[in-house]
Design a protein around this motif. Structure first.
Motif, PDB file in Angstrom:
ATOM      1  N   THR A 100       0.827  -1.208   0.000  1.00 62.81           N
ATOM      2  CA  THR A 100       0.000   0.000   0.000  1.00 62.81           C
ATOM      3  C   THR A 100       0.860   1.256   0.000  1.00 62.81           C
ATOM      4  OG1 THR A 100      -1.769  -1.156   1.198  1.00 62.81           O
ATOM      5  CG2 THR A 100      -1.783   1.243   1.257  1.00 62.81           C
ATOM      6  N   THR A 132      -9.330  11.889  -2.528  1.00 56.08           N
ATOM      7  CA  THR A 132     -10.465  11.035  -2.869  1.00 56.08           C
ATOM      8  C   THR A 132     -11.125  11.507  -4.157  1.00 56.08           C
ATOM      9  OG1 THR A 132     -10.850  10.595  -0.517  1.00 56.08           O
ATOM     10  CG2 THR A 132     -12.637  10.079  -2.024  1.00 56.08           C
ATOM     11  N   THR A 172     -21.437   6.368   1.980  1.00 56.96           N
ATOM     12  CA  THR A 172     -20.610   5.938   0.855  1.00 56.96           C
ATOM     13  C   THR A 172     -20.985   6.711  -0.396  1.00 56.96           C
ATOM     14  OG1 THR A 172     -20.467   3.698   1.775  1.00 56.96           O
ATOM     15  CG2 THR A 172     -19.892   3.964  -0.546  1.00 56.96           C
ATOM     16  N   GLN A 190      -8.129   1.312  -3.419  1.00 59.40           N
ATOM     17  CA  GLN A 190      -7.606   0.868  -2.131  1.00 59.40           C
ATOM     18  C   GLN A 190      -6.849   1.975  -1.416  1.00 59.40           C
ATOM     19  OE1 GLN A 190      -5.333  -2.649  -3.053  1.00 59.40           O
ATOM     20  NE2 GLN A 190      -7.136  -3.782  -3.737  1.00 59.40           N
ATOM     21  N   ASP A 224      -9.327   3.575   0.808  1.00 56.31           N
ATOM     22  CA  ASP A 224     -10.188   2.601   1.504  1.00 56.31           C
ATOM     23  C   ASP A 224     -11.492   2.378   0.753  1.00 56.31           C
ATOM     24  OD1 ASP A 224      -8.329   2.343   3.578  1.00 56.31           O
ATOM     25  OD2 ASP A 224      -9.142   4.072   4.642  1.00 56.31           O
ATOM     26  N   ARG A 246     -13.738   0.522  -2.622  1.00 58.62           N
ATOM     27  CA  ARG A 246     -13.934  -0.820  -3.194  1.00 58.62           C
ATOM     28  C   ARG A 246     -14.387  -0.677  -4.632  1.00 58.62           C
ATOM     29  NH1 ARG A 246     -17.898  -4.852  -3.780  1.00 58.62           N
ATOM     30  NH2 ARG A 246     -19.513  -3.377  -3.179  1.00 58.62           N
ATOM     31  N   VAL A 276     -16.539   4.690  -2.305  1.00 55.19           N
ATOM     32  CA  VAL A 276     -15.542   5.288  -1.423  1.00 55.19           C
ATOM     33  C   VAL A 276     -16.257   5.841  -0.185  1.00 55.19           C
ATOM     34  CG1 VAL A 276     -13.946   5.857  -3.271  1.00 55.19           C
ATOM     35  CG2 VAL A 276     -15.700   7.490  -2.651  1.00 55.19           C
TER      36      VAL A 276
END
Length: 323
Positions: free
Chosen positions: A115, A231, A265, A294, A297, A299, A316
């Protein structure tokens, strides 16, 4: 760690076998059972039963020690660092359990290192993209603008028989300047800072339609939360990569891009009605999107649509202050 856990596996197995054979020997020595010079069938049966009991008991004891090794072997075949979080269940004692704990600790370190290194690589990639975009805008863009101005002056004073050729060169230069600007915008999404995430994704949809002729339906719900810059960049890059795949590979007649909120989300959805691929979850582009998800965090799921086509869904988490 106790002395029992520090014993090598070889000596652990030897001690178990020795203990079982010792118990069997004591039972035969202390029991009233005897064996004739010519064993009777009843005596053979007693010996056979005793042998079966020893073998079964030895197998059960060894299985309790070696079971974690079987689980470890199975897990090693399933490990994929692109899908983190898979671990062996811990419990019990013995050298095999110590191996399980060490294996889980190794997976944890590998995932953390992966990561961290992935974040460094992607950040370096974004920095290089910004540098190249800036150079394209400042150097190539300004040079082409100067060429356009020079061509305009040349057209004003040129003989009539060469004006048409100069106009063609001028149009080619203007098209090249627009292409440089589009490339610069794709490399460095400055539109994120100027317009925000919603309008930036909408701009990507418009760009897809302009380049490929594929109409893109938009499904944006109002009241989307404010996201951290990193993000927003991940959402933008995933949308960009997904729409690029639609233009390059899907042979679609229509596409859909949507941004919605589901509880805490944020959900990005990009879908098309094209031919899809043999396996929509594979490919360098898909792997890059998964790695970006990732980092925040999130998917990412890539799946086939009923009736044909591919669907990319990114989820996210929304920061608590934006919830």
């Amino acid at each position: 760690m106790s002395r029992e856990l520090s014993l090598p596996l070889f000596w652990r197995v030897c001690l178990i076998n020795g203990a079982v054979f010792l118990v069997g020997t004591l039972v035969l020595a202390l029991s009233p059972a005897t064996v004739s010079s010519r064993p009777l069938w009843s005596e053979v049966l007693v010996l056979f039963v005793g042998l079966v009991v020893i073998v079964v008991l030895n197998g059960l004891l060894l299985r309790s020690v070696l079971r974690p090794l079987d689980r470890l072997t199975t897990l090693m075949a399933e490990i994929d660092l692109r899908q983190p979080g898979l671990r062996l269940e811990q419990g019990g004692a013995g050298p095999a359990e110590a191996l399980v704990q060490g294996f889980n600790a190794m997976l944890e370190r590998l995932e953390v290192e992966r990561t961290t290194s992935r974040a460094r690589v992607l950040n370096a990639q974004e920095a290089e993209r910004r540098r190249i975009a800036q150079e394209l805008h400042d150097e190539v863009g300004q040079s082409l603008t100067a060429v356009l101005l020079g061509l305009k002056q040349a057209i004003d004073i040129a003989p009539h028989d060469v004006v048409e050729e100069l106009e063609q060169v001028r149009e080619t230069t203007r098209a090249s300047l627009e292409e440089v600007r589009r490339i610069s915008q794709r490399l460095r999404p400055g539109v994120l800072d100027d317009l925000g995430l919603l309008d930036s994704v909408s701009s990507l949809a418009s760009d897809l339609t302009a380049r490929s002729g594929v109409p893109v339906r938009r499904g944006f719900l109002p009241g989307l939360p404010h996201l951290p810059p990193e993000t927003e960049l991940v959402v933008y890059r995933v949308a960009q990569e997904a729409l690029t795949n639609v233009a390059r590979h899907a042979r679609a007649t229509e596409a859909l891009v949507g941004l919605t909120r589901r509880g805490d989300t944020l959900v990005l959805r990009v879908a098309d009605d094209g031919v899809g691929g043999a396996d929509p979850s594979r490919g360098a582009g898909i792997q890059g999107m998964q790695e970006r998800a990732q980092m925040v965090d999130g998917r990412l799921e890539v799946r086939r649509r009923e009736g044909g086509g591919t669907e990319v869904v990114l989820e996210v988490p929304v920061p608590a202050e934006s919830a």
